[in-house]
Design a protein around this motif. Structure first.
Motif, mmCIF file in Angstrom:
data_model
loop_
_atom_site.group_PDB
_atom_site.id
_atom_site.type_symbol
_atom_site.label_atom_id
_atom_site.label_comp_id
_atom_site.label_asym_id
_atom_site.label_seq_id
_atom_site.Cartn_x
_atom_site.Cartn_y
_atom_site.Cartn_z
ATOM 1 N N ILE A 105 97.589 39.096 -38.353
ATOM 2 C CA ILE A 105 98.439 38.941 -39.398
ATOM 3 C C ILE A 105 97.882 39.251 -40.837
ATOM 4 C CG2 ILE A 105 100.181 37.589 -40.943
ATOM 5 C CD1 ILE A 105 101.349 36.589 -38.304
ATOM 6 N N LEU A 106 96.712 38.561 -40.902
ATOM 7 C CA LEU A 106 96.061 39.071 -42.067
ATOM 8 C C LEU A 106 95.782 40.847 -42.291
ATOM 9 C CD1 LEU A 106 93.129 36.348 -42.316
ATOM 10 C CD2 LEU A 106 95.076 36.631 -43.769
ATOM 11 N N GLN A 154 95.593 29.169 -45.666
ATOM 12 C CA GLN A 154 94.105 28.694 -46.626
ATOM 13 C C GLN A 154 93.582 29.758 -47.067
ATOM 14 O OE1 GLN A 154 91.655 26.225 -44.309
ATOM 15 N NE2 GLN A 154 90.145 26.050 -45.424
ATOM 16 N N VAL A 155 93.462 30.827 -46.358
ATOM 17 C CA VAL A 155 92.423 32.069 -46.510
ATOM 18 C C VAL A 155 93.174 33.045 -47.332
ATOM 19 C CG1 VAL A 155 91.337 33.924 -45.191
ATOM 20 C CG2 VAL A 155 91.252 31.932 -44.302
ATOM 21 N N MET A 156 94.397 33.043 -47.394
ATOM 22 C CA MET A 156 95.016 34.140 -48.016
ATOM 23 C C MET A 156 94.747 34.325 -49.517
ATOM 24 S SD MET A 156 98.732 34.851 -45.956
ATOM 25 C CE MET A 156 99.156 36.355 -47.048
ATOM 26 N N ALA A 164 96.573 28.110 -36.469
ATOM 27 C CA ALA A 164 96.225 29.542 -36.962
ATOM 28 C C ALA A 164 96.927 29.737 -38.171
ATOM 29 C CB ALA A 164 96.343 30.475 -35.814
ATOM 30 N N ALA A 165 98.370 29.566 -38.067
ATOM 31 C CA ALA A 165 99.045 30.016 -39.309
ATOM 32 C C ALA A 165 98.696 29.149 -40.569
ATOM 33 C CB ALA A 165 100.550 29.667 -39.122
ATOM 34 N N MET A 223 83.278 36.537 -54.653
ATOM 35 C CA MET A 223 82.916 35.161 -54.271
ATOM 36 C C MET A 223 82.889 35.018 -52.864
ATOM 37 S SD MET A 223 85.673 31.827 -54.676
ATOM 38 C CE MET A 223 85.851 31.960 -56.251
ATOM 39 N N ASN A 224 82.048 34.269 -52.307
ATOM 40 C CA ASN A 224 82.013 34.267 -50.756
ATOM 41 C C ASN A 224 82.437 32.774 -50.472
ATOM 42 O OD1 ASN A 224 80.760 36.810 -50.314
ATOM 43 N ND2 ASN A 224 78.788 36.215 -50.628
ATOM 44 N N ILE A 225 83.402 32.818 -49.485
ATOM 45 C CA ILE A 225 83.875 31.421 -49.037
ATOM 46 C C ILE A 225 83.488 31.292 -47.548
ATOM 47 C CG2 ILE A 225 86.270 30.464 -48.716
ATOM 48 C CD1 ILE A 225 85.422 31.115 -51.637
ATOM 49 N N LYS A 226 83.208 30.274 -46.990
ATOM 50 C CA LYS A 226 82.806 29.932 -45.589
ATOM 51 C C LYS A 226 84.091 29.074 -45.064
ATOM 52 C CE LYS A 226 79.209 28.388 -42.550
ATOM 53 N NZ LYS A 226 77.618 28.114 -42.692
ATOM 54 N N ILE A 227 84.415 29.528 -43.854
ATOM 55 C CA ILE A 227 85.872 28.617 -43.440
ATOM 56 C C ILE A 227 85.369 28.285 -42.105
ATOM 57 C CG2 ILE A 227 88.112 28.618 -42.530
ATOM 58 C CD1 ILE A 227 88.119 28.998 -45.295
ATOM 59 N N SER A 228 85.372 26.973 -41.370
ATOM 60 C CA SER A 228 84.804 26.523 -40.218
ATOM 61 C C SER A 228 86.396 26.160 -39.398
ATOM 62 C CB SER A 228 83.966 25.470 -40.364
ATOM 63 O OG SER A 228 84.515 24.422 -40.978
#
Length: 100
Positions: free
Chosen positions: A56-57, A24-26, A18-19, A1-6
């Motif tokens: 941190i990721l 949201q991304v984890m 940022a945290a 799956m490809n996710i796009k984050i803006s």
């Protein structure tokens, strides 16, 4: 799956923002998805923001997972440099906390 984050702002500087973005991304990274970050309107990113999100990721998932599954789209040279420095700084510190 490809996710796009803006990003909502053109100047990324708040560690707490940022945290929230990291949280949201984890789940997507835990599910082995590719996450593309759209930097189209982003002009700058602080070292602390880059560390809180990308550093941190990297610490959590490891350099290989981050390199394979995080993509930067339309990222200017300044932002790319800050992100790269945050990733490599954390990659040198520890082994991943989560095995993917």
């Amino acid at each position: 799956m490809n996710i796009k984050i803006s990003f909502e702002n053109n100047d990324l500087a708040s560690r707490s923002t940022a945290a929230a973005k990291r949280e949201q991304v984890m789940p997507y990274l835990k599910a082995n998805s590719v996450v593309s970050f759209e930097f189209k309107n982003v002009e700058s990113i602080s070292a602390s923001y880059a560390d809180e999100l990308f550093g941190i990721l990297t610490e959590t998932f490891g350099l290989t997972a981050v390199s394979d599954r995080i993509k930067l789209i339309n990222c200017n040279d300044f932002c790319a440099k800050e992100v790269a420095e945050a990733i490599f700084r954390r990659a040198e510190q520890e082994q991943p906390l989560i095995v993917c």
